[in-house]
Design a protein around this motif. Structure first.
Motif, PDB file in Angstrom:
ATOM      1  N   MET A 154     -11.121  -2.394 -11.853  1.00 24.11           N
ATOM      2  CA  MET A 154     -10.620  -3.413 -12.754  1.00 24.11           C
ATOM      3  C   MET A 154     -10.883  -2.955 -14.190  1.00 24.11           C
ATOM      4  N   ASN A 155      -9.822  -2.877 -14.995  1.00 24.29           N
ATOM      5  CA  ASN A 155     -10.026  -2.499 -16.384  1.00 24.29           C
ATOM      6  C   ASN A 155     -10.431  -3.729 -17.210  1.00 24.29           C
ATOM      7  N   ASN A 156     -10.802  -3.504 -18.476  1.00 27.81           N
ATOM      8  CA  ASN A 156     -11.288  -4.598 -19.328  1.00 27.81           C
ATOM      9  C   ASN A 156     -10.237  -5.684 -19.541  1.00 27.81           C
ATOM     10  N   TYR A 157      -8.977  -5.288 -19.617  1.00 26.51           N
ATOM     11  CA  TYR A 157      -7.891  -6.259 -19.777  1.00 26.51           C
ATOM     12  C   TYR A 157      -7.857  -7.236 -18.589  1.00 26.51           C
ATOM     13  N   ILE A 158      -7.895  -6.701 -17.393  1.00 23.58           N
ATOM     14  CA  ILE A 158      -7.859  -7.539 -16.181  1.00 23.58           C
ATOM     15  C   ILE A 158      -9.131  -8.370 -16.087  1.00 23.58           C
ATOM     16  N   ILE A 159     -10.268  -7.791 -16.400  1.00 29.71           N
ATOM     17  CA  ILE A 159     -11.531  -8.540 -16.398  1.00 29.71           C
ATOM     18  C   ILE A 159     -11.443  -9.724 -17.352  1.00 29.71           C
ATOM     19  N   SER A 160     -10.843  -9.503 -18.532  1.00 30.98           N
ATOM     20  CA  SER A 160     -10.695 -10.575 -19.507  1.00 30.98           C
ATOM     21  C   SER A 160      -9.875 -11.736 -18.931  1.00 30.98           C
ATOM     22  N   PHE A 161      -8.757 -11.440 -18.269  1.00 30.49           N
ATOM     23  CA  PHE A 161      -7.938 -12.509 -17.706  1.00 30.49           C
ATOM     24  C   PHE A 161      -8.597 -13.182 -16.504  1.00 30.49           C
TER      25      PHE A 161
ATOM     26  N   SER B  10       1.197  -6.217 -14.155  1.00 32.09           N
ATOM     27  CA  SER B  10       2.060  -5.049 -14.104  1.00 32.09           C
ATOM     28  C   SER B  10       1.209  -3.826 -13.767  1.00 32.09           C
ATOM     29  N   SER B  11       1.738  -2.954 -12.917  1.00 33.40           N
ATOM     30  CA  SER B  11       0.992  -1.731 -12.602  1.00 33.40           C
ATOM     31  C   SER B  11       1.200  -0.655 -13.667  1.00 33.40           C
ATOM     32  N   GLU B  12       2.180  -0.870 -14.578  1.00 33.53           N
ATOM     33  CA  GLU B  12       2.454   0.109 -15.620  1.00 33.53           C
ATOM     34  C   GLU B  12       1.839  -0.244 -16.971  1.00 33.53           C
ATOM     35  N   TYR B  13       1.732  -1.536 -17.280  1.00 34.39           N
ATOM     36  CA  TYR B  13       1.277  -1.983 -18.603  1.00 34.39           C
ATOM     37  C   TYR B  13       0.176  -3.023 -18.437  1.00 34.39           C
ATOM     38  N   ASN B  14      -0.555  -3.266 -19.509  1.00 36.22           N
ATOM     39  CA  ASN B  14      -1.503  -4.375 -19.524  1.00 36.22           C
ATOM     40  C   ASN B  14      -0.707  -5.645 -19.782  1.00 36.22           C
TER      41      ASN B  14
ATOM     42  N   ASN C 102      11.006  -8.785  -5.206  1.00 37.09           N
ATOM     43  CA  ASN C 102      12.385  -8.633  -5.684  1.00 37.09           C
ATOM     44  C   ASN C 102      12.432  -8.312  -7.169  1.00 37.09           C
ATOM     45  N   LYS C 103      11.597  -8.954  -7.944  1.00 33.19           N
ATOM     46  CA  LYS C 103      11.636  -8.801  -9.399  1.00 33.19           C
ATOM     47  C   LYS C 103      10.948  -7.523  -9.876  1.00 33.19           C
ATOM     48  N   TYR C 104       9.852  -7.123  -9.227  1.00 34.71           N
ATOM     49  CA  TYR C 104       9.035  -6.010  -9.729  1.00 34.71           C
ATOM     50  C   TYR C 104       8.908  -4.855  -8.739  1.00 34.71           C
ATOM     51  N   SER C 105       9.861  -4.702  -7.838  1.00 39.62           N
ATOM     52  CA  SER C 105       9.763  -3.649  -6.826  1.00 39.62           C
ATOM     53  C   SER C 105       9.786  -2.247  -7.436  1.00 39.62           C
ATOM     54  N   THR C 106      10.535  -2.045  -8.528  1.00 40.79           N
ATOM     55  CA  THR C 106      10.597  -0.703  -9.118  1.00 40.79           C
ATOM     56  C   THR C 106       9.371  -0.388  -9.969  1.00 40.79           C
ATOM     57  N   GLU C 107       8.896  -1.364 -10.759  1.00 41.50           N
ATOM     58  CA  GLU C 107       7.733  -1.115 -11.611  1.00 41.50           C
ATOM     59  C   GLU C 107       6.423  -1.272 -10.842  1.00 41.50           C
ATOM     60  N   GLY C 108       6.413  -2.166  -9.883  1.00 38.62           N
ATOM     61  CA  GLY C 108       5.206  -2.447  -9.124  1.00 38.62           C
ATOM     62  C   GLY C 108       4.299  -3.433  -9.827  1.00 38.62           C
ATOM     63  N   TYR C 109       3.410  -4.020  -9.080  1.00 38.01           N
ATOM     64  CA  TYR C 109       2.455  -4.967  -9.635  1.00 38.01           C
ATOM     65  C   TYR C 109       1.164  -4.907  -8.846  1.00 38.01           C
ATOM     66  N   ILE C 110       0.118  -5.370  -9.466  1.00 38.60           N
ATOM     67  CA  ILE C 110      -1.221  -5.402  -8.862  1.00 38.60           C
ATOM     68  C   ILE C 110      -1.609  -6.867  -8.723  1.00 38.60           C
ATOM     69  N   THR C 111      -2.178  -7.204  -7.611  1.00 39.18           N
ATOM     70  CA  THR C 111      -2.559  -8.582  -7.333  1.00 39.18           C
ATOM     71  C   THR C 111      -4.075  -8.689  -7.191  1.00 39.18           C
ATOM     72  N   TYR C 112      -4.637  -9.690  -7.860  1.00 33.81           N
ATOM     73  CA  TYR C 112      -6.048 -10.025  -7.682  1.00 33.81           C
ATOM     74  C   TYR C 112      -6.118 -11.467  -7.222  1.00 33.81           C
TER      75      TYR C 112
END
Length: 173
Positions: free
Chosen positions: A1-8, A100-104, A146-156
């Motif tokens: 978990m990066n600091n951005y994700i920890i913050s949220f 997002s798996s690509e951006y914060n 459907n919406k993020y299949s190409t970019e991917g996403y991370i779930t917590y």
């Protein structure tokens, strides 16, 4: 978990964990009664609110009602605003965050009670907040795939009184 994700995750622990939501509050422009789709307030059972505002990549969060303190600077664009409430009874016992798996970037979140009989699925779409009441976790996962299949996403996810844990591309219980 990066600091951005920890913050949220800390923000969601603070604002949402074990809270009860009684209303969704939408704002409308007083002049033309058009709904502001980039602002949303969740009213807790104690009368306090959690405000969400999106313009760009990440939402801002506020605990102030719009006429108490305009944290989102809406009165720079609107002369008057009208609240419209939609009733929901939700005791938050499960939280799922989608990044997002690509951006914060927080893409959205899913809140529900333990058996998911009452839930709230919120997606942040650049300049719009999309809200779905009583969506199942599988329906929420389908929308995200459907919406993020190409970019991917991370779930917590976080269940009642447990720690945050990363899931594999979808929200499961």
């Amino acid at each position: 978990m990066n600091n951005y994700i920890i913050s949220f995750t800390k923000k969601f622990d603070y604002f949402f964990e074990q809270k009860e939501i009684s209303n969704i509050i939408y704002l409308h422009d007083e002049d033309d009664n058009e709904r502001l789709d980039h602002v949303l307030f969740l009213e807790k059972d104690d009368g306090n609110v959690i405000g969400l505002y999106i313009r760009g990549m990440n939402p801002l969060i506020s605990v102030n009602r719009i006429y108490d303190l305009d944290d989102f600077n809406l009165f720079a664009s609107y002369e008057g605003l009208v609240e419209s409430k939609e009733n929901i009874k939700l005791r938050i016992e499960y939280i799922c965050l989608f990044f997002s798996s690509e951006y914060n970037e927080l893409l959205g979140f899913y809140l529900s009670n333990n058996d998911a009989s009452s839930s709230l699925f919120v997606l942040f779409l650049q300049d719009e907040i999309d809200v779905k009441k009583n969506y199942s976790k599988s329906d929420a996962s389908k929308v995200l795939k459907n919406k993020y299949s190409t970019e991917g996403y991370i779930t917590y996810e976080k269940k009642s009184e447990s720690d945050w844990r990363e899931m594999k591309m979808e929200c499961q219980q």
